[in-house]
Design a protein around this motif. Structure first.
Motif, PDB file in Angstrom:
ATOM      1  N   PHE A 296       4.406  -0.649   8.290  1.00 22.37           N
ATOM      2  CA  PHE A 296       4.766   0.586   7.609  1.00 22.37           C
ATOM      3  C   PHE A 296       6.262   0.825   7.583  1.00 22.37           C
ATOM      4  O   PHE A 296       6.981   0.494   8.529  1.00 22.37           O
ATOM      5  CB  PHE A 296       4.104   1.780   8.305  1.00 22.37           C
ATOM      6  CG  PHE A 296       2.646   1.924   7.990  1.00 22.37           C
ATOM      7  CD1 PHE A 296       1.696   1.136   8.613  1.00 22.37           C
ATOM      8  CD2 PHE A 296       2.210   2.845   7.041  1.00 22.37           C
ATOM      9  CE1 PHE A 296       0.349   1.252   8.312  1.00 22.37           C
ATOM     10  CE2 PHE A 296       0.869   2.975   6.738  1.00 22.37           C
ATOM     11  CZ  PHE A 296      -0.068   2.173   7.377  1.00 22.37           C
ATOM     12  N   GLY A 297       6.710   1.434   6.491  1.00 21.62           N
ATOM     13  CA  GLY A 297       8.067   1.919   6.406  1.00 21.62           C
ATOM     14  C   GLY A 297       8.191   3.283   7.061  1.00 21.62           C
ATOM     15  O   GLY A 297       7.195   3.869   7.488  1.00 21.62           O
TER      16      GLY A 297
ATOM     17  N   TYR B 152       0.477   5.346   1.048  1.00 21.58           N
ATOM     18  CA  TYR B 152      -0.324   6.372   1.693  1.00 21.58           C
ATOM     19  C   TYR B 152       0.456   7.684   1.646  1.00 21.58           C
ATOM     20  O   TYR B 152       1.680   7.700   1.495  1.00 21.58           O
ATOM     21  CB  TYR B 152      -0.582   6.027   3.169  1.00 21.58           C
ATOM     22  CG  TYR B 152      -1.409   4.795   3.402  1.00 21.58           C
ATOM     23  CD1 TYR B 152      -0.812   3.537   3.496  1.00 21.58           C
ATOM     24  CD2 TYR B 152      -2.788   4.881   3.550  1.00 21.58           C
ATOM     25  CE1 TYR B 152      -1.583   2.400   3.723  1.00 21.58           C
ATOM     26  CE2 TYR B 152      -3.566   3.748   3.774  1.00 21.58           C
ATOM     27  CZ  TYR B 152      -2.950   2.518   3.855  1.00 21.58           C
ATOM     28  OH  TYR B 152      -3.706   1.387   4.080  1.00 21.58           O
TER      29      TYR B 152
ATOM     30  N   TYR C 184       0.838  -1.197   0.000  1.00 23.78           N
ATOM     31  CA  TYR C 184       0.000   0.000   0.000  1.00 23.78           C
ATOM     32  C   TYR C 184       0.875   1.249   0.000  1.00 23.78           C
ATOM     33  O   TYR C 184       1.935   1.263   0.626  1.00 23.78           O
ATOM     34  CB  TYR C 184      -0.872   0.056   1.257  1.00 23.78           C
ATOM     35  CG  TYR C 184      -1.776  -1.141   1.454  1.00 23.78           C
ATOM     36  CD1 TYR C 184      -1.297  -2.332   1.984  1.00 23.78           C
ATOM     37  CD2 TYR C 184      -3.130  -1.072   1.136  1.00 23.78           C
ATOM     38  CE1 TYR C 184      -2.120  -3.422   2.179  1.00 23.78           C
ATOM     39  CE2 TYR C 184      -3.970  -2.158   1.327  1.00 23.78           C
ATOM     40  CZ  TYR C 184      -3.460  -3.337   1.849  1.00 23.78           C
ATOM     41  OH  TYR C 184      -4.285  -4.410   2.037  1.00 23.78           O
TER      42      TYR C 184
ATOM     43  N   TYR D 299      -3.107   0.475  -3.936  1.00 21.45           N
ATOM     44  CA  TYR D 299      -2.904  -0.828  -3.321  1.00 21.45           C
ATOM     45  C   TYR D 299      -2.500  -1.826  -4.392  1.00 21.45           C
ATOM     46  O   TYR D 299      -3.067  -1.833  -5.480  1.00 21.45           O
ATOM     47  CB  TYR D 299      -4.216  -1.239  -2.640  1.00 21.45           C
ATOM     48  CG  TYR D 299      -4.480  -2.713  -2.523  1.00 21.45           C
ATOM     49  CD1 TYR D 299      -5.488  -3.313  -3.267  1.00 21.45           C
ATOM     50  CD2 TYR D 299      -3.743  -3.495  -1.644  1.00 21.45           C
ATOM     51  CE1 TYR D 299      -5.751  -4.672  -3.147  1.00 21.45           C
ATOM     52  CE2 TYR D 299      -4.004  -4.846  -1.504  1.00 21.45           C
ATOM     53  CZ  TYR D 299      -5.012  -5.435  -2.260  1.00 21.45           C
ATOM     54  OH  TYR D 299      -5.265  -6.765  -2.134  1.00 21.45           O
TER      55      TYR D 299
ATOM     56  N   THR E 237      -3.890 -10.274   1.532  1.00 25.00           N
ATOM     57  CA  THR E 237      -4.681  -9.159   1.027  1.00 25.00           C
ATOM     58  C   THR E 237      -5.963  -8.957   1.815  1.00 25.00           C
ATOM     59  O   THR E 237      -6.762  -8.105   1.487  1.00 25.00           O
ATOM     60  CB  THR E 237      -5.045  -9.397  -0.446  1.00 25.00           C
ATOM     61  OG1 THR E 237      -5.768 -10.636  -0.545  1.00 25.00           O
ATOM     62  CG2 THR E 237      -3.786  -9.478  -1.293  1.00 25.00           C
ATOM     63  N   SER E 238      -6.171  -9.726   2.847  1.00 24.29           N
ATOM     64  CA  SER E 238      -7.414  -9.632   3.609  1.00 24.29           C
ATOM     65  C   SER E 238      -7.482  -8.348   4.415  1.00 24.29           C
ATOM     66  O   SER E 238      -6.458  -7.785   4.827  1.00 24.29           O
ATOM     67  CB  SER E 238      -7.508 -10.823   4.556  1.00 24.29           C
ATOM     68  OG  SER E 238      -8.478 -10.616   5.543  1.00 24.29           O
ATOM     69  N   ARG E 239      -8.711  -7.926   4.671  1.00 20.72           N
ATOM     70  CA  ARG E 239      -8.937  -6.756   5.523  1.00 20.72           C
ATOM     71  C   ARG E 239      -8.483  -7.008   6.953  1.00 20.72           C
ATOM     72  O   ARG E 239      -8.338  -6.072   7.737  1.00 20.72           O
ATOM     73  CB  ARG E 239     -10.418  -6.396   5.519  1.00 20.72           C
ATOM     74  CG  ARG E 239     -10.942  -5.857   4.214  1.00 20.72           C
ATOM     75  CD  ARG E 239     -12.431  -5.672   4.271  1.00 20.72           C
ATOM     76  NE  ARG E 239     -12.824  -4.756   5.340  1.00 20.72           N
ATOM     77  CZ  ARG E 239     -14.043  -4.663   5.825  1.00 20.72           C
ATOM     78  NH1 ARG E 239     -15.001  -5.445   5.359  1.00 20.72           N
ATOM     79  NH2 ARG E 239     -14.334  -3.804   6.782  1.00 20.72           N
ATOM     80  N   LEU E 240      -8.287  -8.269   7.308  1.00 26.27           N
ATOM     81  CA  LEU E 240      -7.907  -8.596   8.672  1.00 26.27           C
ATOM     82  C   LEU E 240      -6.415  -8.416   8.927  1.00 26.27           C
ATOM     83  O   LEU E 240      -5.971  -8.400  10.067  1.00 26.27           O
ATOM     84  CB  LEU E 240      -8.274 -10.051   8.985  1.00 26.27           C
ATOM     85  CG  LEU E 240      -9.713 -10.499   8.682  1.00 26.27           C
ATOM     86  CD1 LEU E 240      -9.852 -11.981   8.986  1.00 26.27           C
ATOM     87  CD2 LEU E 240     -10.680  -9.683   9.490  1.00 26.27           C
ATOM     88  N   GLU E 241      -5.663  -8.296   7.859  1.00 28.19           N
ATOM     89  CA  GLU E 241      -4.209  -8.304   7.990  1.00 28.19           C
ATOM     90  C   GLU E 241      -3.671  -7.025   8.604  1.00 28.19           C
ATOM     91  O   GLU E 241      -4.175  -5.931   8.354  1.00 28.19           O
ATOM     92  CB  GLU E 241      -3.565  -8.477   6.613  1.00 28.19           C
ATOM     93  CG  GLU E 241      -3.947  -9.758   5.899  1.00 28.19           C
ATOM     94  CD  GLU E 241      -3.084 -10.930   6.319  1.00 28.19           C
ATOM     95  OE1 GLU E 241      -3.247 -12.006   5.708  1.00 28.19           O
ATOM     96  OE2 GLU E 241      -2.266 -10.783   7.230  1.00 28.19           O
ATOM     97  N   THR E 242      -2.607  -7.162   9.363  1.00 32.72           N
ATOM     98  CA  THR E 242      -1.878  -5.998   9.865  1.00 32.72           C
ATOM     99  C   THR E 242      -0.983  -5.458   8.768  1.00 32.72           C
ATOM    100  O   THR E 242      -0.298  -6.222   8.081  1.00 32.72           O
ATOM    101  CB  THR E 242      -1.018  -6.405  11.071  1.00 32.72           C
ATOM    102  OG1 THR E 242      -1.876  -6.811  12.134  1.00 32.72           O
ATOM    103  CG2 THR E 242      -0.146  -5.239  11.538  1.00 32.72           C
ATOM    104  N   GLN E 243      -0.982  -4.161   8.613  1.00 31.92           N
ATOM    105  CA  GLN E 243      -0.069  -3.520   7.669  1.00 31.92           C
ATOM    106  C   GLN E 243       1.163  -3.029   8.416  1.00 31.92           C
ATOM    107  O   GLN E 243       1.045  -2.409   9.474  1.00 31.92           O
ATOM    108  CB  GLN E 243      -0.775  -2.363   6.957  1.00 31.92           C
ATOM    109  CG  GLN E 243      -1.897  -2.852   6.054  1.00 31.92           C
ATOM    110  CD  GLN E 243      -2.611  -1.739   5.332  1.00 31.92           C
ATOM    111  OE1 GLN E 243      -2.055  -0.674   5.086  1.00 31.92           O
ATOM    112  NE2 GLN E 243      -3.853  -1.980   4.965  1.00 31.92           N
TER     113      GLN E 243
END
Lengths: 115, 115
Positions: free
Chosen positions: A106-107, A35, A33, A48, A98-104
């Motif tokens: 970040f860099g 942002y 992703y 995405y 790719t699930s909505r449940l996943e933790t993203q």
């Protein structure tokens, strides 16, 4: 293991120039992703990737913005003919699936300043 | 459209005092809620997330949050803060059709812990 890395960490450019921002996700992460974090707009979703394809580009603010991902890994966000309003911190995140449940994850972001 | 509102832009608090950072969301579908923390010049780090099940969610660094469906809230709490908790905190909801997990963020709350 290594986290998400982004380069450069800082970029100063002149109005009208093109810039490329790079993101190296965590190895094996399918989703990626982009942002944007700016003072006026907060944190906004840009685009995405699922593998190398981009099912959701709805957050790209104009056709000056584009992104690609190759080999299911590295992604590049390109801004053409930069404007002062493009000044912001650009954050990349990746997640295992790719699930909505996943933790993203970040860099640290690339801080872009357009003069 | 789904949205997230963080009711306080800044929260000053003395060290060892309790704190609550407020977050309200609007969503017409099942929600997955997240709290992220951003330390100065760093990317976002996940504190905790609510996916389903128990409405009280415990996270890292002693933080917890309670999901309240009737009030559409997901407030973050810590019983005793430390100087090191000074950071910006973001509440987010995972949206997107199918399996796309893009995040919609609130505007952020700056927690200022004073000695």
């Amino acid at each position: 293991g290594a986290g998400v890395s982004q380069s450069p960490s800082n970029k100063v450019t002149e109005k009208g120039k093109d810039v490329e921002l790079r993101c190296d996700p965590i190895s094996g992460h399918t989703a990626l992703y982009w942002y944007r974090q700016s003072l006026g707009q907060g944190l906004e979703f840009l685009i995405y990737f699922q593998g190398n394809s981009a099912p959701d580009k709805s957050g790209l603010p104009s056709d000056r913005f584009s992104a690609e991902r190759t080999g299911g890994s590295v992604s590049t966000l390109t801004i053409q003919r930069t404007q002062q309003e493009d000044s912001a911190v650009y954050l990349c995140a990746s997640s295992p699936g790719t699930s909505r449940l996943e933790t993203q994850y970040f860099g640290p972001g690339t801080r872009l300043l357009v003069l | 459209a789904q949205s997230v509102t963080q009711l306080d832009s800044q929260v000053p608090v003395f060290e060892e005092a309790p704190v609550e950072l407020r977050c309200n969301y609007s969503s017409s579908v099942s929600v997955y809620l997240f709290w992220y923390v951003q330390y100065p010049n760093q990317g976002l780090q996940l504190l905790l997330k609510y996916l389903s099940g128990s409405t009280l969610v415990k996270g890292i660094n002693g933080f917890e949050a309670e999901f309240n469906k009737s009030q559409t809230s997901f407030h973050l709490r810590k019983p005793s803060v430390h100087i090191s908790d000074t950071a910006e905190y973001f509440c987010a909801v995972s949206v997107g059709e199918g399996n796309t997990g893009k995040l919609i963020f609130g505007q952020g709350t700056t927690l200022q812990v004073k000695p």
